[in-house]
Scaffold this active site. Structure first.
Site, PDB file in Angstrom:
ATOM      1  CG  ASP A 111       0.697 -71.160  -4.056  1.00 29.86           C
ATOM      2  OD1 ASP A 111       0.352 -72.196  -3.468  1.00 29.86           O
ATOM      3  OD2 ASP A 111      -0.079 -70.192  -4.229  1.00 29.86           O
TER       4      ASP A 111
ATOM      5  NE  ARG B  27      -7.046 -69.490  -5.096  1.00 33.56           N
ATOM      6  CZ  ARG B  27      -6.923 -68.397  -4.346  1.00 33.56           C
ATOM      7  NH1 ARG B  27      -6.857 -67.213  -4.881  1.00 33.56           N
ATOM      8  NH2 ARG B  27      -6.856 -68.498  -3.035  1.00 33.56           N
TER       9      ARG B  27
ATOM     10  CB  SER C 129       3.386 -58.474  -2.123  1.00 33.82           C
ATOM     11  OG  SER C 129       2.294 -59.069  -1.460  1.00 33.82           O
TER      12      SER C 129
ATOM     13  N   GLY D  11      -0.952 -63.355   0.646  1.00 37.02           N
ATOM     14  CA  GLY D  11      -1.196 -64.649   1.313  1.00 37.02           C
ATOM     15  C   GLY D  11      -0.147 -64.916   2.375  1.00 37.02           C
TER      16      GLY D  11
ATOM     17  CB  VAL E 106      13.901 -57.626   8.335  1.00 44.66           C
ATOM     18  CG1 VAL E 106      13.893 -56.121   8.065  1.00 44.66           C
ATOM     19  CG2 VAL E 106      13.790 -58.405   7.028  1.00 44.66           C
TER      20      VAL E 106
ATOM     21  CB  THR F  76       3.989 -67.424  -1.894  1.00 46.15           C
ATOM     22  OG1 THR F  76       3.082 -68.379  -2.458  1.00 46.15           O
ATOM     23  CG2 THR F  76       5.206 -67.346  -2.779  1.00 46.15           C
TER      24      THR F  76
ATOM     25  NE  ARG G 255      14.915 -64.762  16.013  1.00 40.19           N
ATOM     26  CZ  ARG G 255      16.046 -65.349  15.636  1.00 40.19           C
ATOM     27  NH1 ARG G 255      16.278 -65.617  14.354  1.00 40.19           N
ATOM     28  NH2 ARG G 255      16.957 -65.664  16.543  1.00 40.19           N
TER      29      ARG G 255
ATOM     30  CG  ASP H 206       3.326 -69.142  -7.672  1.00 34.13           C
ATOM     31  OD1 ASP H 206       3.811 -68.608  -6.662  1.00 34.13           O
ATOM     32  OD2 ASP H 206       2.170 -68.923  -8.059  1.00 34.13           O
TER      33      ASP H 206
ATOM     34  NE  ARG I  79      -4.623 -61.669  -1.470  1.00 35.76           N
ATOM     35  CZ  ARG I  79      -4.509 -62.880  -0.897  1.00 35.76           C
ATOM     36  NH1 ARG I  79      -5.368 -63.271   0.009  1.00 35.76           N
ATOM     37  NH2 ARG I  79      -3.529 -63.686  -1.243  1.00 35.76           N
TER      38      ARG I  79
ATOM     39  CG  ASP J 180       2.700 -63.368  -8.267  1.00 35.97           C
ATOM     40  OD1 ASP J 180       1.936 -63.468  -7.287  1.00 35.97           O
ATOM     41  OD2 ASP J 180       2.419 -63.816  -9.388  1.00 35.97           O
TER      42      ASP J 180
HETATM   43  P1  ADP Z   1       0.387 -62.070  -2.997  1.00 31.43           P
HETATM   44  O1  ADP Z   1       1.446 -61.087  -2.642  1.00 31.43           O
HETATM   45  O2  ADP Z   1       0.310 -63.187  -2.013  1.00 31.43           O
HETATM   46  O3  ADP Z   1       0.495 -62.527  -4.439  1.00 31.43           O
HETATM   47  P2  ADP Z   1      -1.905 -60.334  -3.689  1.00 31.43           P
HETATM   48  O4  ADP Z   1      -1.881 -60.658  -5.145  1.00 31.43           O
HETATM   49  O5  ADP Z   1      -3.242 -60.304  -3.036  1.00 31.43           O
HETATM   50  O6  ADP Z   1      -1.040 -61.355  -2.822  1.00 31.43           O
HETATM   51  O7  ADP Z   1      -1.201 -58.905  -3.475  1.00 31.43           O
HETATM   52  C1  ADP Z   1      -1.099 -58.344  -2.196  1.00 31.43           C
HETATM   53  C2  ADP Z   1      -1.368 -56.869  -2.264  1.00 31.43           C
HETATM   54  O8  ADP Z   1      -0.376 -56.239  -3.105  1.00 31.43           O
HETATM   55  C3  ADP Z   1      -2.695 -56.454  -2.874  1.00 31.43           C
HETATM   56  O9  ADP Z   1      -3.769 -56.546  -1.969  1.00 31.43           O
HETATM   57  C4  ADP Z   1      -2.408 -55.015  -3.277  1.00 31.43           C
HETATM   58  O10 ADP Z   1      -2.502 -54.159  -2.169  1.00 31.43           O
HETATM   59  C5  ADP Z   1      -0.964 -55.099  -3.732  1.00 31.43           C
HETATM   60  N1  ADP Z   1      -0.911 -55.281  -5.210  1.00 31.43           N
HETATM   61  C6  ADP Z   1      -1.002 -56.425  -5.920  1.00 31.43           C
HETATM   62  N2  ADP Z   1      -0.939 -56.204  -7.239  1.00 31.43           N
HETATM   63  C7  ADP Z   1      -0.811 -54.847  -7.381  1.00 31.43           C
HETATM   64  C8  ADP Z   1      -0.704 -53.970  -8.516  1.00 31.43           C
HETATM   65  N3  ADP Z   1      -0.728 -54.423  -9.764  1.00 31.43           N
HETATM   66  N4  ADP Z   1      -0.594 -52.644  -8.252  1.00 31.43           N
HETATM   67  C9  ADP Z   1      -0.571 -52.175  -7.003  1.00 31.43           C
HETATM   68  N5  ADP Z   1      -0.671 -52.945  -5.915  1.00 31.43           N
HETATM   69  C10 ADP Z   1      -0.789 -54.268  -6.091  1.00 31.43           C
END
Ligand code: ADP
Length: 326
Positions: free
Chosen positions: A131, A175, A108, A14, A26, A129, A24, A133, A75, A106
């Site tokens: 959120d 969410r 990612s 997200g 980094v 994020t 920037r 969280d 994603r 989380d």
């Molecule tokens: P956020 O980082 O905002 O929580 P996501 O949950 O969609 O967003 O995670 C972002 C990306 O990280 C996913 O699209 C996927 O490529 C990777 N990812 C998330 N969870 C896993 C996992 N358990 N194993 C491998 N890659 C993951």
């Protein structure tokens, strides 16, 4: 310790305002230390498609104030599979990358954790994020901006609510976490805040609204996090209308405006500080941690702990909402 030469930065999952400020930081810190810094487009997807390019100091000029992310985000389903992560590793090796900074949530970090266990490229996570969280940090990049956007919108809604003696049920993002709801609700003087971390008793809210009506308090704001168990603002409003048809009840769903916009000072500072700290950590050989700020100090949290743990919300906050809106 292996000498660090080439690092990569990406934004994943997200989006959140302030991600650009982190990119920037980094890039500029890396260049300051004579590292080659590579940008990866579209999060993990860019690692798989080899959408990787070398960045210069001027690549990040004029972005500290911009929402979104110049590196784009996405994603990536393939990254959940070992084969996908292997392909990502092979592409990174083509650029001799020996450290990665992942700015995301989380999910990612979950991906980064797996990747770093399987392959010999260390990862640093930065919490990006709206959120807030994620354990191991007092705030996340984007949260302050999102809350301030929500506050600005809710203040405007209050004006019109007040003019017409209306009850507004306002849905904010969140969410799994209710921080945007809680902070924006307290800051705008909302009568009720509904969030996933806490059981919602809509019947009690209805009783209170009826009591408010008896004492001629007709303007009420209810802030609902999208993940509240009742089912969001529309459902809360439906239940209220059923029991109190005489109240002029309206719904506003704030939606994606909360993700955009120019980051606040707090988010720019957090992002700048964390981006700088990420490069310093890689240089010191600190690996596979998320970097946060706790009590104004940099804190490292192993990626797996940043993934699993969620912050708890002190119940006293709900008492404060109640007392201050009565
Ligand atoms: P956020 O980082 O905002 O929580 P996501 O949950 O969609 O967003 O995670 C972002 C990306 O990280 C996913 O699209 C996927 O490529 C990777 N990812 C998330 N969870 C896993 C996992 N358990 N194993 C491998 N890659 C993951």
């Amino acid at each position: 310790m292996k000498k660090l030469n080439n690092i990569a930065v990406l934004t994943s999952g997200g989006d959140a305002p302030g991600m650009n400020a982190a990119v920037r930081a980094v890039v500029r810190t890396g260049i300051y230390h004579q590292l080659n810094v590579f940008g990866v487009m579209y999060g993990y997807r860019g690692m798989l498609t080899n959408d990787i390019f070398q960045m210069e100091s001027k690549s990040v000029a004029n972005i500290i104030q911009r929402g979104g992310t110049i590196l784009k985000t996405a994603r990536c389903k393939e990254f959940y599979e070992y084969e996908g992560r292997k392909k990502a590793y092979e592409n990174l090796k083509k650029h001799n990358i020996d450290g990665i900074v992942v700015i995301g949530g989380d999910g990612s970090f979950n991906g980064a954790q797996k990747f770093s266990q399987e392959f010999d490229i260390p990862c640093i996570g930065l919490p990006g994020t709206i959120d807030k969280d994620i354990a191991g940090t007092d705030s996340t990049i984007g949260f302050d901006t999102a809350v301030n956007t929500a506050i600005e919108a809710i203040d405007k809604i209050r004006d019109t609510a007040d003019a017409h003696d209306r009850l507004f049920v306002i849905e904010v993002m969140g969410r799994d976490a209710g921080y945007i709801a809680l902070h924006s609700g307290i800051s705008t003087g909302a009568e009720h805040v509904l969030m996933p971390e806490r059981k919602t008793e809509v019947n009690e809210i209805i009783e209170e609204l009826q009591a408010n009506e008896r004492r001629k308090k007709l303007v009420n704001l209810i802030v609902v996090a999208e993940g509240d168990e009742t089912g969001g603002a529309n459902e809360v409003a439906r239940r209220i209308k059923e029991s109190c048809p005489q109240l002029d009840t309206r719904v506003t769903i704030l939606g994606h405006i909360q993700r955009g916009g120019s980051p606040t000072c707090q988010d720019r500072i957090l992002a700048s500080r964390l981006g700088y700290a990420a490069v310093e950590a890689l240089r010191e050989g600190i690996h596979n941690v998320m970097i946060g700020v706790v009590n104004d100090k940099i804190q490292y949290t192993p990626l797996d702990k940043a993934v699993k743990a969620k912050q708890e919300i002190d119940p006293e906050w709900f008492k404060i909402v109640k007392i201050l809106a009565s």
